[in-house]
Scaffold this motif. Structure first.
Motif, PDB file in Angstrom:
ATOM      1  N   CYS A   1       1.544  13.913 -17.654  1.00  0.00           N
ATOM      2  CA  CYS A   1       3.005  14.013 -17.766  1.00  0.00           C
ATOM      3  C   CYS A   1       3.731  12.882 -17.048  1.00  0.00           C
ATOM      4  O   CYS A   1       4.927  12.677 -17.279  1.00  0.00           O
ATOM      5  N   TRP A   2       3.043  12.166 -16.149  1.00  0.00           N
ATOM      6  CA  TRP A   2       3.691  11.114 -15.373  1.00  0.00           C
ATOM      7  C   TRP A   2       2.781   9.889 -15.303  1.00  0.00           C
ATOM      8  O   TRP A   2       1.553  10.005 -15.253  1.00  0.00           O
ATOM      9  N   LEU A   3       3.409   8.735 -15.244  1.00  0.00           N
ATOM     10  CA  LEU A   3       2.700   7.479 -15.075  1.00  0.00           C
ATOM     11  C   LEU A   3       3.323   6.743 -13.898  1.00  0.00           C
ATOM     12  O   LEU A   3       4.537   6.470 -13.897  1.00  0.00           O
ATOM     13  N   ALA A   4       2.525   6.442 -12.885  1.00  0.00           N
ATOM     14  CA  ALA A   4       3.016   5.757 -11.693  1.00  0.00           C
ATOM     15  C   ALA A   4       2.665   4.281 -11.754  1.00  0.00           C
ATOM     16  O   ALA A   4       1.569   3.907 -12.175  1.00  0.00           O
ATOM     17  N   VAL A   5       3.601   3.439 -11.327  1.00  0.00           N
ATOM     18  CA  VAL A   5       3.398   1.992 -11.240  1.00  0.00           C
ATOM     19  C   VAL A   5       3.586   1.600  -9.782  1.00  0.00           C
ATOM     20  O   VAL A   5       4.659   1.807  -9.206  1.00  0.00           O
ATOM     21  N   LEU A   6       2.557   1.030  -9.197  1.00  0.00           N
ATOM     22  CA  LEU A   6       2.573   0.654  -7.781  1.00  0.00           C
ATOM     23  C   LEU A   6       2.893  -0.820  -7.643  1.00  0.00           C
ATOM     24  O   LEU A   6       2.222  -1.670  -8.240  1.00  0.00           O
ATOM     25  N   ASP A   7       3.916  -1.126  -6.852  1.00  0.00           N
ATOM     26  CA  ASP A   7       4.329  -2.512  -6.642  1.00  0.00           C
ATOM     27  C   ASP A   7       3.582  -3.118  -5.469  1.00  0.00           C
ATOM     28  O   ASP A   7       2.895  -2.423  -4.709  1.00  0.00           O
ATOM     29  N   THR A   8       3.704  -4.433  -5.306  1.00  0.00           N
ATOM     30  CA  THR A   8       3.033  -5.108  -4.198  1.00  0.00           C
ATOM     31  C   THR A   8       3.655  -4.677  -2.872  1.00  0.00           C
ATOM     32  O   THR A   8       4.885  -4.602  -2.747  1.00  0.00           O
ATOM     33  N   PRO A   9       2.856  -4.366  -1.870  1.00  0.00           N
ATOM     34  CA  PRO A   9       3.408  -3.862  -0.605  1.00  0.00           C
ATOM     35  C   PRO A   9       4.106  -4.929   0.227  1.00  0.00           C
ATOM     36  O   PRO A   9       4.849  -4.604   1.144  1.00  0.00           O
ATOM     37  N   THR A  10       3.879  -6.192  -0.083  1.00  0.00           N
ATOM     38  CA  THR A  10       4.482  -7.264   0.716  1.00  0.00           C
ATOM     39  C   THR A  10       5.918  -7.556   0.330  1.00  0.00           C
ATOM     40  O   THR A  10       6.640  -8.194   1.084  1.00  0.00           O
TER      41      THR A  10
ATOM     42  N   SER B   1       7.927  -5.098  -1.966  1.00  0.00           N
ATOM     43  CA  SER B   1       8.687  -3.908  -2.348  1.00  0.00           C
ATOM     44  C   SER B   1       7.997  -2.670  -1.804  1.00  0.00           C
ATOM     45  O   SER B   1       6.781  -2.550  -1.891  1.00  0.00           O
ATOM     46  N   PRO B   2       8.762  -1.715  -1.265  1.00  0.00           N
ATOM     47  CA  PRO B   2       8.158  -0.490  -0.731  1.00  0.00           C
ATOM     48  C   PRO B   2       8.008   0.610  -1.771  1.00  0.00           C
ATOM     49  O   PRO B   2       7.651   1.726  -1.424  1.00  0.00           O
ATOM     50  N   CYS B   3       8.280   0.328  -3.029  1.00  0.00           N
ATOM     51  CA  CYS B   3       8.430   1.382  -4.030  1.00  0.00           C
ATOM     52  C   CYS B   3       7.181   1.634  -4.863  1.00  0.00           C
ATOM     53  O   CYS B   3       6.395   0.732  -5.125  1.00  0.00           O
ATOM     54  N   VAL B   4       7.081   2.891  -5.301  1.00  0.00           N
ATOM     55  CA  VAL B   4       6.227   3.279  -6.408  1.00  0.00           C
ATOM     56  C   VAL B   4       7.152   3.930  -7.432  1.00  0.00           C
ATOM     57  O   VAL B   4       8.012   4.742  -7.088  1.00  0.00           O
ATOM     58  N   HIS B   5       7.008   3.543  -8.706  1.00  0.00           N
ATOM     59  CA  HIS B   5       7.910   3.990  -9.754  1.00  0.00           C
ATOM     60  C   HIS B   5       7.189   4.982 -10.654  1.00  0.00           C
ATOM     61  O   HIS B   5       6.035   4.762 -11.042  1.00  0.00           O
TER      62      HIS B   5
ATOM     63  N   SER C   1      11.923   6.801  -8.393  1.00  0.00           N
ATOM     64  CA  SER C   1      11.234   5.835  -7.547  1.00  0.00           C
ATOM     65  C   SER C   1      11.165   6.393  -6.134  1.00  0.00           C
ATOM     66  O   SER C   1      12.069   7.114  -5.697  1.00  0.00           O
ATOM     67  N   TYR C   2      10.096   6.069  -5.449  1.00  0.00           N
ATOM     68  CA  TYR C   2       9.953   6.519  -4.063  1.00  0.00           C
ATOM     69  C   TYR C   2       9.498   5.337  -3.208  1.00  0.00           C
ATOM     70  O   TYR C   2       8.522   4.661  -3.552  1.00  0.00           O
ATOM     71  N   PRO C   3      10.190   5.079  -2.085  1.00  0.00           N
ATOM     72  CA  PRO C   3      11.416   5.716  -1.623  1.00  0.00           C
ATOM     73  C   PRO C   3      12.595   5.392  -2.550  1.00  0.00           C
ATOM     74  O   PRO C   3      12.559   4.403  -3.276  1.00  0.00           O
ATOM     75  N   ALA C   4      13.638   6.231  -2.514  1.00  0.00           N
ATOM     76  CA  ALA C   4      14.824   5.986  -3.320  1.00  0.00           C
ATOM     77  C   ALA C   4      15.519   4.724  -2.833  1.00  0.00           C
ATOM     78  O   ALA C   4      15.387   4.322  -1.671  1.00  0.00           O
ATOM     79  N   GLU C   5      16.263   4.093  -3.737  1.00  0.00           N
ATOM     80  CA  GLU C   5      16.915   2.826  -3.387  1.00  0.00           C
ATOM     81  C   GLU C   5      17.848   2.983  -2.201  1.00  0.00           C
ATOM     82  O   GLU C   5      17.966   2.086  -1.378  1.00  0.00           O
ATOM     83  N   THR C   6      18.489   4.138  -2.081  1.00  0.00           N
ATOM     84  CA  THR C   6      19.423   4.336  -0.967  1.00  0.00           C
ATOM     85  C   THR C   6      18.720   4.496   0.364  1.00  0.00           C
ATOM     86  O   THR C   6      19.337   4.391   1.418  1.00  0.00           O
ATOM     87  N   ALA C   7      17.390   4.772   0.321  1.00  0.00           N
ATOM     88  CA  ALA C   7      16.645   5.005   1.565  1.00  0.00           C
ATOM     89  C   ALA C   7      15.700   3.862   1.909  1.00  0.00           C
ATOM     90  O   ALA C   7      14.993   3.921   2.892  1.00  0.00           O
ATOM     91  N   GLN C   8      15.716   2.810   1.093  1.00  0.00           N
ATOM     92  CA  GLN C   8      14.743   1.745   1.326  1.00  0.00           C
ATOM     93  C   GLN C   8      15.102   0.909   2.547  1.00  0.00           C
ATOM     94  O   GLN C   8      14.267   0.645   3.401  1.00  0.00           O
ATOM     95  N   GLY C   9      16.363   0.470   2.630  1.00  0.00           N
ATOM     96  CA  GLY C   9      16.734  -0.364   3.749  1.00  0.00           C
ATOM     97  C   GLY C   9      16.018  -1.694   3.705  1.00  0.00           C
ATOM     98  O   GLY C   9      15.702  -2.236   2.657  1.00  0.00           O
ATOM     99  N   VAL C  10      15.730  -2.219   4.860  1.00  0.00           N
ATOM    100  CA  VAL C  10      15.052  -3.505   4.966  1.00  0.00           C
ATOM    101  C   VAL C  10      13.553  -3.271   5.084  1.00  0.00           C
ATOM    102  O   VAL C  10      13.098  -2.510   5.930  1.00  0.00           O
TER     103      VAL C  10
END
Length: 532
Positions: A197-206, A208-212, A223-232
Motif C-alpha cells: 500500500c505504500w512506497l518509501a523513497v529514502l533520500d541521501t542523509p548528507t 536531506s533528512p527526509c523519507v518520502h 514526508s518524515y520529518p514534515a517540512e515544518t519540523a525539519q529546520g536546519v
C-alpha cells in the motif's frame, strides 16, 4: 537436531519456496530437494563456474538464473522447457551488474552504466528502461508485494537530466507510467510496505533528512520529518528503513530508531541505545533479561543472566567518521511485527530486542564475538537467528525464558547462515554455505520437515503461493479498530486516519520515549484505480 553431511558446490541458494537447494558442481547446475539432498538432478550450463557472480531461484520453482559479467543464463528444472541465454555482446553498456526475477516469466537485467531491460521469457522480447540509478546505497528497483493477481508493479529509480524520477512498470502490459519527478536531492533506495500500500523513497542523509511516502499510483502522501519540523540539517539523518504490517522503523546515524505508524506516518516511539543498562527504577518483572555468552577453556558456550547495572562492551576499536559505520547497524522486525531487533555500531556484539506492542525492552543478548547478521524466521515469529561469522547458528526464541541455543555447523571458512523459507510453520531449517560447500541444519529433525509426495508436488507447482497478508486486529500502539470488509482502500484509509491517535503508554528506563502528536489535517491522495 539433525545436521546434513557436507556437500561440495558453490553459490548454494535455497529456493523461495524452500523446496530445493541449487548450486554449482563440476561445471553443472545441481538441484537437490531439501528433504533429500541425495536426490540431485544435474543441468548443463555454458558459464564457467569461476565467472558466475550470482545465482537466483524464481518463486515458481522452475527457473534458475546464473549471472556473469558477459552472460546471463536462465535454466529450467522442467525438462520440457528450454534454457535462455542473454549475451553481453561488445559490452557497450558495460558489465552485467545485476539480474532479478520479476514474476516467474519476466527477468530484469541491469548493466553498470545504468541501462536496464525487462525480458519476457516466453516471447524473448525486451523493454528498455534507461537511466536506472545504480549509485545508491540500496536497490534501485523493487517489485510490489501482494499485487493484483493479473497486473504486477515494478518500481524503479532513475536519474535522467540530473533529477531523480520514479517509474512504475507493468510487465504484463509491457508499459509504464510517465516518470514521476521526486523531491529528492540524491535518492538512495526505494522500499514497498509488506502489504504493497505504500512506497518509501529514502533520500541521501548528507543533504536531506527526509523519507518520502508514496501511494501505489505514485502520488506523494507524506514526508518524515514534515517540512515544518525539519529546520536546519546539521548532521546525518535517516540511515535505513524497515517495515512491518503496522509500523515502519527508521534507523538513524545518531544511534536512535524512530518507530512510525504506517497509516499516518507519525512517530509513536523512539528507541535509544545506551552504553549502560540500569533499570533500577523498574519492578523486577518489568526488567529486560540480559543474557551474556561465555566460552569455557574447553570451548563450550553457555549463557548466564547478567546483573544490573551493566556496562555493555564497546566493540569499535577506533573512531570512524564513515557514514556506514555510524549510528544503527541493523534493524529487523519479526514477521508478525511484534518484536524489533537492533544493533548499534558502537556495540556490534550486543543485540537489543524490543516488544513493539508493549513499548518495552524484551531482552538484550551480549555475544562473545561481533554479530554479523540478525535473521527472524519467516513463520516462527518469535524465533530469531544470530550469525557471528563463526559457523554457529544461535537460535533464540523470545517466547520462552531460555537463552539462545548455539548450534555448531562445521564448515571450513566462514559460512554464511540463512533460513530456508519453508511453508511449514513449526519446522525450521538453516542453510550454511561457503564458497566451496554447504550443509543444512534441521533444528527439529529432518523427518518432520515434509513427506516426499508433498515436496515433489510443491516443486512441480507452476506458481508459488506467497502467503496472505498479516493484518492483526489488535494494534496497541495506535489503538486502531479492525478494518471492516466491503470498503475500498481509500475509505479504509480515511477511517483509520480519523481513528488513529497517539499512544498513551509508560516509559521504560528512558529507552522508549513516547511522542504524542496532535492530529493534523491530511489529504487523501489515493484513488481506487483498478490497475492497482
Amino acid at each position: 537436531m539433525e545436521l546434513s553431511r557436507r556437500y561440495e558446490g558453490s553459490h548454494a541458494t535455497a529456493s523461495p519456496s524452500g523446496c530445493f537447494i541449487a548450486y554449482i558442481i563440476n561445471s553443472k547446475l545441481r538441484v537437490s530437494l531439501i528433504y533429500n539432498l541425495e536426490d540431485r538432478p544435474d543441468f548443463p550450463i555454458k558459464i564457467a563456474p569461476k565467472d558466475i557472480t550470482a545465482l537466483k531461484c524464481c518463486s515458481d520453482g522452475i527457473h534458475i538464473v546464473l549471472l556473469s559479467n558477459n552472460l546471463i543464463e536462465v535454466c529450467s528444472t522442467d525438462r520440457d522447457s528450454r534454457g535462455i541465454r542473454i549475451d553481453n555482446g561488445g559490452r557497450a553498456l558495460g558489465s552485467m551488474l545485476a539480474v532479478d526475477f520479476v514474476r516467474p516469466h519476466h527477468l530484469l537485467t541491469c548493466w553498470e552504466f545504468g541501462t536496464a531491460k525487462v525480458w519476457d521469457l516466453k516471447t524473448a522480447k525486451a523493454i528498455d528502461l534507461p537511466d536506472l540509478k545504480t549509485a545508491g546505497t540500496g536497490s534501485p528497483w523493487q517489485e510490489r508485494p501482494k499485487p493484483n493477481p493479473t497486473v504486477h508493479t515494478l518500481a524503479l529509480l532513475a536519474r535522467p537530466a540530473a533529477e531523480d524520477t520514479l517509474t512504475l512498470y507493468f510487465p504484463e502490459l509491457c508499459r509504464s507510467t510517465e516518470p514521476i519527478k521526486l523531491p529528492t536531492v540524491d535518492a538512495q533506495a526505494i522500499s514497498w510496505s509488506p502489504d504493497g500500500c505504500w512506497l518509501a523513497v529514502l533520500d541521501t542523509p548528507t543533504a536531506s533528512p527526509c523519507v518520502h511516502f508514496y501511494t501505489p499510483d505514485g502520488l506523494l502522501y507524506n514526508s518524515y520529518p514534515a517540512e515544518t519540523a525539519q529546520g536546519v540539517n546539521d548532521g546525518l539523518s535517516i540511515k535505513a528503513i524497515s517495515w512491518s504490517a503496522r509500523h515502519v522503523a527508521l534507523s538513524r546515524f545518531d544511534g536512535s530508531v524512530d518507530l512510525l505508524n504506517n497509516i499516518t506516518f507519525r512517530p509513536v516511539a523512539t528507541i535509544e541505545h545506551t552504553l549502560t543498562i540500569a533499570q533500577s527504577t523498574l519492578p523486577e518483572h518489568q526488567r529486560a533479561l540480559i543474557w551474556r555468552e561465555s566460552i569455557s577453556a574447553s570451548h563450550e558456550r553457555s549463557y548466564s543472566l547478567a546483573s544490573r547495572p551493566i556496562s555493555l562492551p564497546v566493540s569499535r576499536t577506533k573512531h570512524s567518521i564513515e557514514p556506514a559505520e555510524l549510528g544503527v547497524a541493523e534493524v529487523e522486525i519479526s514477521a508478525d511485527g511484534r518484536y524489533l531487533a537492533t544493533r548499534d555500531e558502537r556495540m556490534l556484539s550486543t543485540v537489543w530486542f524490543w516488544n513493539i506492542y508493549t513499548t518495552s525492552a524484551h531482552s538484550v543478548v551480549i555475544q562473545h564475538q561481533n554479530v554479523r547478521q540478525i535473521q527472524w524466521h519467516p513463520t516462527l515469529v518469535s524465533l530469531v537467528m544470530l550469525d557471528c561469522g563463526e559457523g554457529i547458528a544461535y537460535l533464540y526464541d523470545l517466547a520462552s525464558h531460555d537463552p539462545p541455543r548455539p548450534i555448531n555447523v562445521p564448515l571450513p571458512g566462514s559460512a554464511k547462515l540463512s533460513w530456508v523459507h519453508t511453508d511449514f510453520e513449526t519446522v525450521p531449517a538453516v542453510l550454511a554455505a561457503t564458497k566451496s560447500g554447504f550443509r543444512v541444519l534441521y533444528p527439529e529433525g529432518r523427518d518432520c520437515l515434509v513427506n516426499a509426495d508433498q515436496m515433489e508436488s510443491r516443486l512441480s507447482a507452476e506458481i508459488y503461493d506467497e502467503g496472505t497478508s498479516e493484518d492483526s486486529l489488535a494494534d496497541i500502539l495506535s489503538g486502531r479498530k479492525p478494518v471492516t470488509t466491503g470498503q475500498s482502500h481509500t475509505e479504509r484509509l480515511a477511517q483509520e486516519v480519523n481513528e488513529a491517535g497517539g499512544y498513551d503508554g509508560s516509559t521504560l528506563d528512558d529507552t522508549f520515549r513516547e511522542r504524542r502528536r496532535t492530529a493534523e489535517e491530511e489529504v487523501d491522495p489515493l484513488d481506487d484505480s483498478q490497475i492497482f
